[in-house]
Design a protein around this motif. Structure first.
Motif, PDB file in Angstrom:
ATOM      1  N   LEU A 217       4.304   1.689 -10.389  1.00  0.00           N
ATOM      2  CA  LEU A 217       4.835   2.118  -9.086  1.00  0.00           C
ATOM      3  C   LEU A 217       3.789   1.953  -7.991  1.00  0.00           C
ATOM      4  CD1 LEU A 217       6.864   5.349 -10.002  1.00  0.00           C
ATOM      5  CD2 LEU A 217       7.782   3.170  -9.170  1.00  0.00           C
ATOM      6  N   ALA A 218       2.539   2.248  -8.324  1.00  0.00           N
ATOM      7  CA  ALA A 218       1.467   2.092  -7.343  1.00  0.00           C
ATOM      8  C   ALA A 218       1.332   0.633  -6.916  1.00  0.00           C
ATOM      9  CB  ALA A 218       0.145   2.602  -7.925  1.00  0.00           C
ATOM     10  N   PHE A 219       1.363  -0.278  -7.866  1.00  0.00           N
ATOM     11  CA  PHE A 219       1.245  -1.693  -7.525  1.00  0.00           C
ATOM     12  C   PHE A 219       2.529  -2.240  -6.906  1.00  0.00           C
ATOM     13  CE2 PHE A 219      -2.549  -1.346 -10.003  1.00  0.00           C
ATOM     14  CZ  PHE A 219      -3.375  -2.347  -9.511  1.00  0.00           C
ATOM     15  N   PHE A 220       3.638  -1.597  -7.193  1.00  0.00           N
ATOM     16  CA  PHE A 220       4.888  -1.938  -6.513  1.00  0.00           C
ATOM     17  C   PHE A 220       4.780  -1.620  -5.026  1.00  0.00           C
ATOM     18  CE2 PHE A 220       9.089  -0.679  -4.937  1.00  0.00           C
ATOM     19  CZ  PHE A 220       9.836  -1.806  -5.245  1.00  0.00           C
ATOM     20  N   SER A 221       4.251  -0.440  -4.714  1.00  0.00           N
ATOM     21  CA  SER A 221       4.036  -0.073  -3.315  1.00  0.00           C
ATOM     22  C   SER A 221       2.990  -0.966  -2.672  1.00  0.00           C
ATOM     23  CB  SER A 221       3.599   1.396  -3.226  1.00  0.00           C
ATOM     24  OG  SER A 221       3.369   1.784  -1.896  1.00  0.00           O
ATOM     25  N   TYR A 222       1.954  -1.306  -3.433  1.00  0.00           N
ATOM     26  CA  TYR A 222       0.908  -2.200  -2.929  1.00  0.00           C
ATOM     27  C   TYR A 222       1.473  -3.573  -2.586  1.00  0.00           C
ATOM     28  CZ  TYR A 222      -3.630  -4.576  -2.777  1.00  0.00           C
ATOM     29  OH  TYR A 222      -4.730  -5.289  -2.389  1.00  0.00           O
ATOM     30  N   SER A 223       2.476  -4.016  -3.337  1.00  0.00           N
ATOM     31  CA  SER A 223       3.087  -5.323  -3.074  1.00  0.00           C
ATOM     32  C   SER A 223       3.811  -5.347  -1.732  1.00  0.00           C
ATOM     33  CB  SER A 223       4.057  -5.685  -4.201  1.00  0.00           C
ATOM     34  OG  SER A 223       5.204  -4.858  -4.179  1.00  0.00           O
ATOM     35  N   ILE A 224       4.373  -4.212  -1.324  1.00  0.00           N
ATOM     36  CA  ILE A 224       5.016  -4.145  -0.009  1.00  0.00           C
ATOM     37  C   ILE A 224       3.977  -4.375   1.087  1.00  0.00           C
ATOM     38  CG2 ILE A 224       6.348  -2.697   1.578  1.00  0.00           C
ATOM     39  CD1 ILE A 224       7.466  -1.215  -0.826  1.00  0.00           C
ATOM     40  N   ALA A 225       2.824  -3.747   0.912  1.00  0.00           N
ATOM     41  CA  ALA A 225       1.742  -3.945   1.881  1.00  0.00           C
ATOM     42  C   ALA A 225       1.284  -5.402   1.901  1.00  0.00           C
ATOM     43  CB  ALA A 225       0.570  -3.024   1.542  1.00  0.00           C
ATOM     44  N   MET A 226       1.213  -6.030   0.735  1.00  0.00           N
ATOM     45  CA  MET A 226       0.823  -7.432   0.673  1.00  0.00           C
ATOM     46  C   MET A 226       1.833  -8.313   1.405  1.00  0.00           C
ATOM     47  SD  MET A 226      -2.054  -7.913  -0.991  1.00  0.00           S
ATOM     48  CE  MET A 226      -1.906  -9.595  -1.563  1.00  0.00           C
ATOM     49  N   ALA A 227       3.123  -8.032   1.217  1.00  0.00           N
ATOM     50  CA  ALA A 227       4.159  -8.828   1.867  1.00  0.00           C
ATOM     51  C   ALA A 227       4.115  -8.670   3.378  1.00  0.00           C
ATOM     52  CB  ALA A 227       5.533  -8.423   1.335  1.00  0.00           C
TER      53      ALA A 227
ATOM     54  N   THR B 282       2.570  -9.083  -8.150  1.00  0.00           N
ATOM     55  CA  THR B 282       2.902 -10.484  -7.899  1.00  0.00           C
ATOM     56  C   THR B 282       4.402 -10.670  -7.761  1.00  0.00           C
ATOM     57  OG1 THR B 282       0.956 -11.211  -9.146  1.00  0.00           O
ATOM     58  CG2 THR B 282       2.692 -12.833  -8.760  1.00  0.00           C
ATOM     59  N   TYR B 283       5.155 -10.180  -8.747  1.00  0.00           N
ATOM     60  CA  TYR B 283       6.607 -10.349  -8.717  1.00  0.00           C
ATOM     61  C   TYR B 283       7.246  -9.577  -7.561  1.00  0.00           C
ATOM     62  CZ  TYR B 283       5.846 -12.137 -13.464  1.00  0.00           C
ATOM     63  OH  TYR B 283       5.413 -12.855 -14.552  1.00  0.00           O
ATOM     64  N   SER B 284       6.758  -8.360  -7.311  1.00  0.00           N
ATOM     65  CA  SER B 284       7.328  -7.547  -6.240  1.00  0.00           C
ATOM     66  C   SER B 284       7.047  -8.152  -4.868  1.00  0.00           C
ATOM     67  CB  SER B 284       6.774  -6.119  -6.306  1.00  0.00           C
ATOM     68  OG  SER B 284       7.086  -5.504  -7.535  1.00  0.00           O
ATOM     69  N   SER B 285       5.858  -8.736  -4.694  1.00  0.00           N
ATOM     70  CA  SER B 285       5.546  -9.388  -3.423  1.00  0.00           C
ATOM     71  C   SER B 285       6.526 -10.508  -3.136  1.00  0.00           C
ATOM     72  CB  SER B 285       4.115  -9.946  -3.455  1.00  0.00           C
ATOM     73  OG  SER B 285       3.165  -8.909  -3.547  1.00  0.00           O
ATOM     74  N   LEU B 286       6.917 -11.235  -4.168  1.00  0.00           N
ATOM     75  CA  LEU B 286       7.890 -12.319  -4.001  1.00  0.00           C
ATOM     76  C   LEU B 286       9.239 -11.770  -3.546  1.00  0.00           C
ATOM     77  CD1 LEU B 286       8.632 -15.292  -4.310  1.00  0.00           C
ATOM     78  CD2 LEU B 286       9.157 -14.835  -6.722  1.00  0.00           C
TER      79      LEU B 286
END
Length: 440
Positions: free
Chosen positions: A103-113, A55-59
């Protein structure tokens, strides 16, 4: 007209990409994968340390992605999304501990963005006369992909005896196929926003005619301060123009608030199910998550408010019941209604915009939704003094949708009352429930 020169050529690969990028059979069972014997994380770690990362990384990533998507002409950002998906699931497969999961969800956030590039790409390569058709195809592709992935995961797990680790491998294969498909997407000939900016500059004054010979160099370098200033001025004017319609503004508000609430509920629903049935993770998570249907209808604010109220009721019942089958049914109702209303809003917004404004509007709506989701996550999940239980969290989510429903119900009643005004009233006011009407 040859297929590659019309709407079929670019629509087919982007739909294939969307299908395989969303066919992720491990996702309905992600919480069990993380808290089970594979990763040995606790539900508290997953709830407060792992899931909030995306959530935070997507922002953080949404703004730079929004700024470069149109300039890079969409395709490179879609490729980046594919790479991010692969990185995320590789980390989930080979990593261990909280840091690896983060880290996995951090990378996933890039895909979401990068979703803004996927939803905007098709409008840059097809003619406006095909918008309604390609919108339905592109949206259907991702929904079908998610449904197939969830149902496939359920069948493999319940009937085939396949492990969660194997489901993660199948997911990795699927997103790899999507990345390969993205390489074959036709490249848009020009950046839609920059093209519109240049067109406006060419017709604005005689000074532009004198500088026309240097415009190609400016497009390539983007270093001339004067032109950069014009670009941002154009951006501000376009932003004001896009949101000048009251009805359009309310569709965008629902798109942002709905996105916030939907991802918050969908992201944490598995934790609620684990809380209700700690040892029954294989139940029917995938089946419930995968079975969803779409029907596109035309609605106004009052219907948005009414259906959002149904979402509210489903969430309240989901939170109060101890029966997992009732919870499954409520989530099915919640997701089905949201997907229908989301499709309606996407089409209503898209059909009123010029092509160069899609990335701007869809990106800004996603940005607002992500801000709201980050605030909700910070308050509900990461506020140490509260330490809310998972059931208390879902009570807040239901209250959130109740507030959204109230807003649109009030707006819809106001619109309906104005539609009943005498014939002498302006056509704009009588049609204020349509996107083309009501200017601020």
């Amino acid at each position: 007209m040859p297929c590659h020169a019309g709407w079929v050529g670019p629509t087919v690969p982007i739909c294939i990409y969307g299908f395989f990028s969303m066919m992720r059979p491990i996702e309905p069972f992600m919480t069990e994968f993380l808290t089970g014997t594979y990763k040995n994380l606790t539900t508290e770690q997953v709830n407060r340390q792992v899931y909030p990362v995306w959530t935070y990384s997507s922002l953080v990533f949404l703004i730079p992605v929004l700024l470069v998507t149109d300039f890079l002409r969409y395709k490179p950002v879609i490729i980046l999304q594919g790479l991010s998906h692969i990185t995320a699931f590789v980390l989930l497969l080979v990593g261990s501990g909280v840091r690896s999961a983060q880290l996995a969800f951090f990378s996933y956030s890039i895909a979401m963005a990068a979703d803004v590039a996927y939803f905007s790409y098709i409008y840059s390569v097809v003619q406006p006369s095909h918008y309604q058709r390609v919108t339905s195809y592109v949206k259907a592709a991702i929904l079908l992909g998610y449904s197939v992935g969830a149902l496939l995961g359920q069948l493999l797990l319940s009937l085939g005896g396949v492990s969660l680790y194997c489901l993660a491998i199948v997911t990795l294969i699927s997103v790899t196929i999507s990345l390969i498909t993205s390489l074959f997407l036709p490249m848009p000939k020009t950046s839609l926003f920059l093209k519109g900016t240049l067109s406006a500059q060419q017709g604005s004054s005689g000074e532009d005619n004198q500088e026309s010979g240097s415009q190609d160099a400016w497009v390539k370098s983007v270093t001339a301060a004067k032109h950069v200033g014009r670009m941002f001025k154009r951006l501000a004017l376009d932003f004001r123009k896009c949101y000048s319609s009251v009805a359009m503004l309310f569709f965008c508000i629902w798109a942002s608030t709905g996105k916030c609430g939907f991802y918050q509920v969908a992201g944490y629903i598995q934790l609620l199910w684990v809380y209700m049935e700690p040892g029954n993770f294989t139940a029917f998570n995938g089946a419930v998550d995968g079975i969803s249907t779409l029907s596109v209808v035309r609605v106004g604010e009052l219907v948005l408010g009414g259906f959002t109220f149904l979402i509210t009721g489903a969430l309240f019942l989901m939170d109060r019941t101890d029966n997992i089958w009732i919870s499954y049914s409520c989530f099915f109702l919640f997701k089905t209604i949201y997907m229908q209303l989301s499709t309606i809003c996407t089409f209503q917004i898209a059909k009123t915009l010029q092509r160069e404004h899609y990335a701007l509007v869809f990106g800004f709506n996603s940005f607002v939704g992500t801000i709201l989701q980050s605030l909700l996550t910070a308050i509900v999940i990461n506020t140490k003094s509260l330490k809310l239980t998972i059931t208390s969290q879902f009570l807040i989510y239901a209250s959130y949708f109740a507030a959204v429903s109230l807003l649109f119900t009030v707006r819809g009643v106001y619109t309906a009352l104005h539609m009943q005004r005498p014939a002498g009233s302006s056509q704009t006011e009588r049609d204020s429930n349509l996107p083309e009407a009501s200017r601020l």
